[in-house]
Design an enzyme around this catalytic site. Structure first.
Site, PDB file in Angstrom:
ATOM      1  N   SER A  17       0.807  -1.224   0.000  1.00 25.23           N
ATOM      2  CA  SER A  17       0.000   0.000   0.000  1.00 25.23           C
ATOM      3  C   SER A  17       0.839   1.272   0.000  1.00 25.23           C
ATOM      4  O   SER A  17       0.490   2.231  -0.710  1.00 25.23           O
ATOM      5  CB  SER A  17      -0.971  -0.008   1.184  1.00 25.23           C
ATOM      6  OG  SER A  17      -1.937  -1.010   0.989  1.00 25.23           O
ATOM      7  N   LYS A  66      -9.788  -5.671  10.462  1.00 27.14           N
ATOM      8  CA  LYS A  66     -10.858  -5.030   9.688  1.00 27.14           C
ATOM      9  C   LYS A  66     -12.190  -4.971  10.448  1.00 27.14           C
ATOM     10  O   LYS A  66     -12.928  -3.991  10.321  1.00 27.14           O
ATOM     11  CB  LYS A  66     -11.048  -5.751   8.350  1.00 27.14           C
ATOM     12  CG  LYS A  66      -9.873  -5.541   7.389  1.00 27.14           C
ATOM     13  CD  LYS A  66     -10.155  -6.182   6.049  1.00 27.14           C
ATOM     14  CE  LYS A  66      -8.988  -5.981   5.096  1.00 27.14           C
ATOM     15  NZ  LYS A  66      -9.270  -6.491   3.747  1.00 27.14           N
ATOM     16  N   ASP A 104     -12.983  -3.159  -0.686  1.00 20.34           N
ATOM     17  CA  ASP A 104     -12.496  -4.415  -1.278  1.00 20.34           C
ATOM     18  C   ASP A 104     -13.412  -4.901  -2.403  1.00 20.34           C
ATOM     19  O   ASP A 104     -12.949  -5.278  -3.482  1.00 20.34           O
ATOM     20  CB  ASP A 104     -12.391  -5.508  -0.208  1.00 20.34           C
ATOM     21  CG  ASP A 104     -11.201  -5.292   0.710  1.00 20.34           C
ATOM     22  OD1 ASP A 104     -10.208  -4.693   0.264  1.00 20.34           O
ATOM     23  OD2 ASP A 104     -11.266  -5.727   1.876  1.00 20.34           O
ATOM     24  N   GLY A 129     -14.478 -20.303  -0.241  1.00 19.21           N
ATOM     25  CA  GLY A 129     -14.077 -19.728   1.039  1.00 19.21           C
ATOM     26  C   GLY A 129     -15.224 -19.025   1.731  1.00 19.21           C
ATOM     27  O   GLY A 129     -16.239 -18.679   1.094  1.00 19.21           O
ATOM     28  N   ALA A 130     -15.083 -18.812   3.028  1.00 18.53           N
ATOM     29  CA  ALA A 130     -16.139 -18.152   3.809  1.00 18.53           C
ATOM     30  C   ALA A 130     -15.529 -17.323   4.937  1.00 18.53           C
ATOM     31  O   ALA A 130     -16.145 -17.144   5.983  1.00 18.53           O
ATOM     32  CB  ALA A 130     -17.109 -19.193   4.371  1.00 18.53           C
ATOM     33  N   GLY A 131     -14.333 -16.807   4.716  1.00 17.93           N
ATOM     34  CA  GLY A 131     -13.674 -15.975   5.730  1.00 17.93           C
ATOM     35  C   GLY A 131     -13.887 -14.495   5.442  1.00 17.93           C
ATOM     36  O   GLY A 131     -14.765 -14.108   4.666  1.00 17.93           O
ATOM     37  N   ASN A 153     -17.283 -23.921   0.823  1.00 16.06           N
ATOM     38  CA  ASN A 153     -16.255 -23.813   1.861  1.00 16.06           C
ATOM     39  C   ASN A 153     -15.974 -25.191   2.439  1.00 16.06           C
ATOM     40  O   ASN A 153     -16.864 -26.039   2.540  1.00 16.06           O
ATOM     41  CB  ASN A 153     -16.699 -22.863   2.972  1.00 16.06           C
ATOM     42  CG  ASN A 153     -15.537 -22.446   3.851  1.00 16.06           C
ATOM     43  OD1 ASN A 153     -14.473 -22.093   3.340  1.00 16.06           O
ATOM     44  ND2 ASN A 153     -15.709 -22.502   5.159  1.00 16.06           N
ATOM     45  N   ARG A 154     -14.708 -25.406   2.799  1.00 21.33           N
ATOM     46  CA  ARG A 154     -14.281 -26.659   3.431  1.00 21.33           C
ATOM     47  C   ARG A 154     -15.141 -26.947   4.656  1.00 21.33           C
ATOM     48  O   ARG A 154     -15.566 -28.077   4.868  1.00 21.33           O
ATOM     49  CB  ARG A 154     -12.806 -26.484   3.819  1.00 21.33           C
ATOM     50  CG  ARG A 154     -12.157 -27.641   4.447  1.00 21.33           C
ATOM     51  CD  ARG A 154     -10.699 -27.335   4.653  1.00 21.33           C
ATOM     52  NE  ARG A 154     -10.464 -26.181   5.538  1.00 21.33           N
ATOM     53  CZ  ARG A 154      -9.273 -25.736   5.875  1.00 21.33           C
ATOM     54  NH1 ARG A 154      -8.194 -26.312   5.394  1.00 21.33           N
ATOM     55  NH2 ARG A 154      -9.139 -24.700   6.675  1.00 21.33           N
ATOM     56  N   THR A 155     -15.411 -25.921   5.454  1.00 15.39           N
ATOM     57  CA  THR A 155     -16.255 -26.090   6.634  1.00 15.39           C
ATOM     58  C   THR A 155     -17.643 -25.551   6.289  1.00 15.39           C
ATOM     59  O   THR A 155     -17.854 -24.334   6.253  1.00 15.39           O
ATOM     60  CB  THR A 155     -15.663 -25.309   7.837  1.00 15.39           C
ATOM     61  OG1 THR A 155     -14.270 -25.622   7.921  1.00 15.39           O
ATOM     62  CG2 THR A 155     -16.357 -25.663   9.130  1.00 15.39           C
TER      63      THR A 155
HETATM   64  P1  ATR Z   1      -9.446 -14.385   5.502  1.00 21.33           P
HETATM   65  O1  ATR Z   1      -9.866 -13.331   6.482  1.00 21.33           O
HETATM   66  O2  ATR Z   1      -8.176 -14.099   4.765  1.00 21.33           O
HETATM   67  O3  ATR Z   1     -10.556 -14.776   4.592  1.00 21.33           O
HETATM   68  P2  ATR Z   1      -9.952 -16.567   7.278  1.00 21.33           P
HETATM   69  O4  ATR Z   1     -11.081 -15.811   7.898  1.00 21.33           O
HETATM   70  O5  ATR Z   1      -9.015 -17.338   8.156  1.00 21.33           O
HETATM   71  O6  ATR Z   1      -9.038 -15.650   6.401  1.00 21.33           O
HETATM   72  O7  ATR Z   1     -10.589 -17.584   6.199  1.00 21.33           O
HETATM   73  C1  ATR Z   1      -9.815 -18.440   5.448  1.00 21.33           C
HETATM   74  C2  ATR Z   1     -10.702 -19.198   4.455  1.00 21.33           C
HETATM   75  O8  ATR Z   1      -9.873 -20.046   3.671  1.00 21.33           O
HETATM   76  C3  ATR Z   1     -11.735 -20.100   5.110  1.00 21.33           C
HETATM   77  O9  ATR Z   1     -12.861 -20.159   4.276  1.00 21.33           O
HETATM   78  C4  ATR Z   1     -10.986 -21.432   5.148  1.00 21.33           C
HETATM   79  O10 ATR Z   1     -11.830 -22.562   5.207  1.00 21.33           O
HETATM   80  P3  ATR Z   1     -12.425 -23.079   6.636  1.00 21.33           P
HETATM   81  O11 ATR Z   1     -13.547 -22.161   6.970  1.00 21.33           O
HETATM   82  O12 ATR Z   1     -12.838 -24.462   6.347  1.00 21.33           O
HETATM   83  O13 ATR Z   1     -11.256 -22.984   7.590  1.00 21.33           O
HETATM   84  C5  ATR Z   1     -10.304 -21.399   3.822  1.00 21.33           C
HETATM   85  N1  ATR Z   1      -9.134 -22.281   3.721  1.00 21.33           N
HETATM   86  C6  ATR Z   1      -7.916 -22.074   4.263  1.00 21.33           C
HETATM   87  N2  ATR Z   1      -7.077 -23.075   3.931  1.00 21.33           N
HETATM   88  C7  ATR Z   1      -7.786 -23.929   3.141  1.00 21.33           C
HETATM   89  C8  ATR Z   1      -7.473 -25.150   2.462  1.00 21.33           C
HETATM   90  N3  ATR Z   1      -6.266 -25.714   2.525  1.00 21.33           N
HETATM   91  N4  ATR Z   1      -8.459 -25.735   1.747  1.00 21.33           N
HETATM   92  C9  ATR Z   1      -9.678 -25.195   1.662  1.00 21.33           C
HETATM   93  N5  ATR Z   1     -10.034 -24.039   2.282  1.00 21.33           N
HETATM   94  C10 ATR Z   1      -9.100 -23.410   3.018  1.00 21.33           C
END
Ligand code: ATR
Length: 279
Positions: A17, A66, A104, A129-131, A153-155
């Site tokens: 930045s 954030k 963003d 993803g869901a972070g 999402n994985r979870t």
């Molecule tokens: P950020 O704020 O950068 O999004 P975060 O809140 O830690 O970081 O979220 C990381 C995301 O990447 C989550 O969706 C995570 O999946 P989980 O909710 O199952 O943890 C996903 N993620 C991280 N490593 C992963 C992997 N090896 N395979 C699949 N999903 C992954």
């Protein structure tokens, strides 16, 4: 007097930045300096108040602050984008008043639709993803009228909670917002656009990306980027035959341009800055 801005995060040493904003200031003739501040996890809020007392005009906020940055602003001075994302990446200060915004998502859209010319209206979009990164982009993606917006999402539970919380705040997204587990991807019709919002790229891990996910003209976008070379997600998408593959450096420059505009009332041109970063 020269105005002062900064990016705050933990860690923050890697942040591009300062370089981006210095280029914007030079290009637009704005009299400002822009620093890096290592954030204090224990008392981030007190640290921001100290910076304001020292005369700082605005902050860009990165991980892991954030959500806490949004909480610094009152209900009247939070932008709708920041409220939907539940997080702020841009703050500015007027006396005691803290303004919070999240650029963003509009940065991603500027890169996808403006620079790349990838159509979103009517597109089948998959977001991985869901972070926090995904929460920042869902609002603007939904507002672009895709045919469908699916989250994988994985979870599963985390994605369900996110959609439950955000769904009512999002504009109607055509075919609707739905949630998948990775093993369900192999049964999906192909997507027009797959966006990687997981942090897997940063740790070099591979994702579940069955070949049926992409059609011949599909596009793949990683919100992350690496200093050198493609991310693992980009390599996986290319191996699946996708020709239009991009990393998130363009989004980084666009979200910075939107923050700069909030602060200075002028939006810098992004193309030369992105080109300099790539060089
Ligand atoms: P950020 O704020 O950068 O999004 P975060 O809140 O830690 O970081 O979220 C990381 C995301 O990447 C989550 O969706 C995570 O999946 P989980 O909710 O199952 O943890 C996903 N993620 C991280 N490593 C992963 C992997 N090896 N395979 C699949 N999903 C992954």
């Amino acid at each position: 007097m020269t105005d002062r801005y900064a990016v705050i995060g933990h860690p923050v040493a890697h942040s591009k930045s300062p370089r981006i904003h210095a280029a914007f200031a030079a290009q637009t003739g704005q009299d400002l300096v822009y620093d890096r501040v290592e954030g204090r996890v224990a008392d981030f809020e007190a640290q921001v108040r100290e910076l304001v007392a020292q005369g700082l005009r605005g902050l860009n906020v990165t991980l892991p602050f954030k959500e806490r940055a949004l909480a610094l602003a009152g209900a009247q001075t939070r932008s709708p984008a920041a409220v939907v994302a539940g997080a702020a990446n841009t703050l500015w200060f007027e006396g005691e008043v803290v303004h919070a915004d999240n650029t963003d998502g509009c940065g991603l859209l500027a890169d996808l639709q403006g620079r790349l010319g990838w159509p979103l209206a009517g597109a089948r979009i998959l977001v991985l993803g869901a972070g926090g990164a995904v929460r920042g982009i869902l609002g603007p993606l939904a507002a672009a009228h895709p045919a469908c917006l699916q989250i994988c999402n994985r979870t599963l539970d985390r994605a369900q909670q996110m959609v439950l919380a955000m769904g009512p705040l999002l504009p109607s997204s055509g075919g609707g917002l739905s949630v998948l587990e990775p093993h369900q991807l192999q049964h999906q019709p192909p997507f027009d656009l797959v966006v990687n919002g997981t942090s897997a790229s940063l740790s070099g891990e591979t994702l579940t990306l069955p070949p049926n996910l992409f059609h011949r003209h599909a596009q793949a976008y990683d919100l992350a980027y690496r200093a050198e070379g493609p991310t693992v997600f980009m390599e996986q998408a290319r191996a699946a035959g996708v020709r239009h593959v991009e990393d998130g450096l363009g989004m980084l420059v666009e979200q910075a341009a939107d923050a700069f505009q909030r602060w200075r009332g002028v939006r810098p041109r992004t193309a030369p800055v992105l080109a300099a970063l790539r060089a």
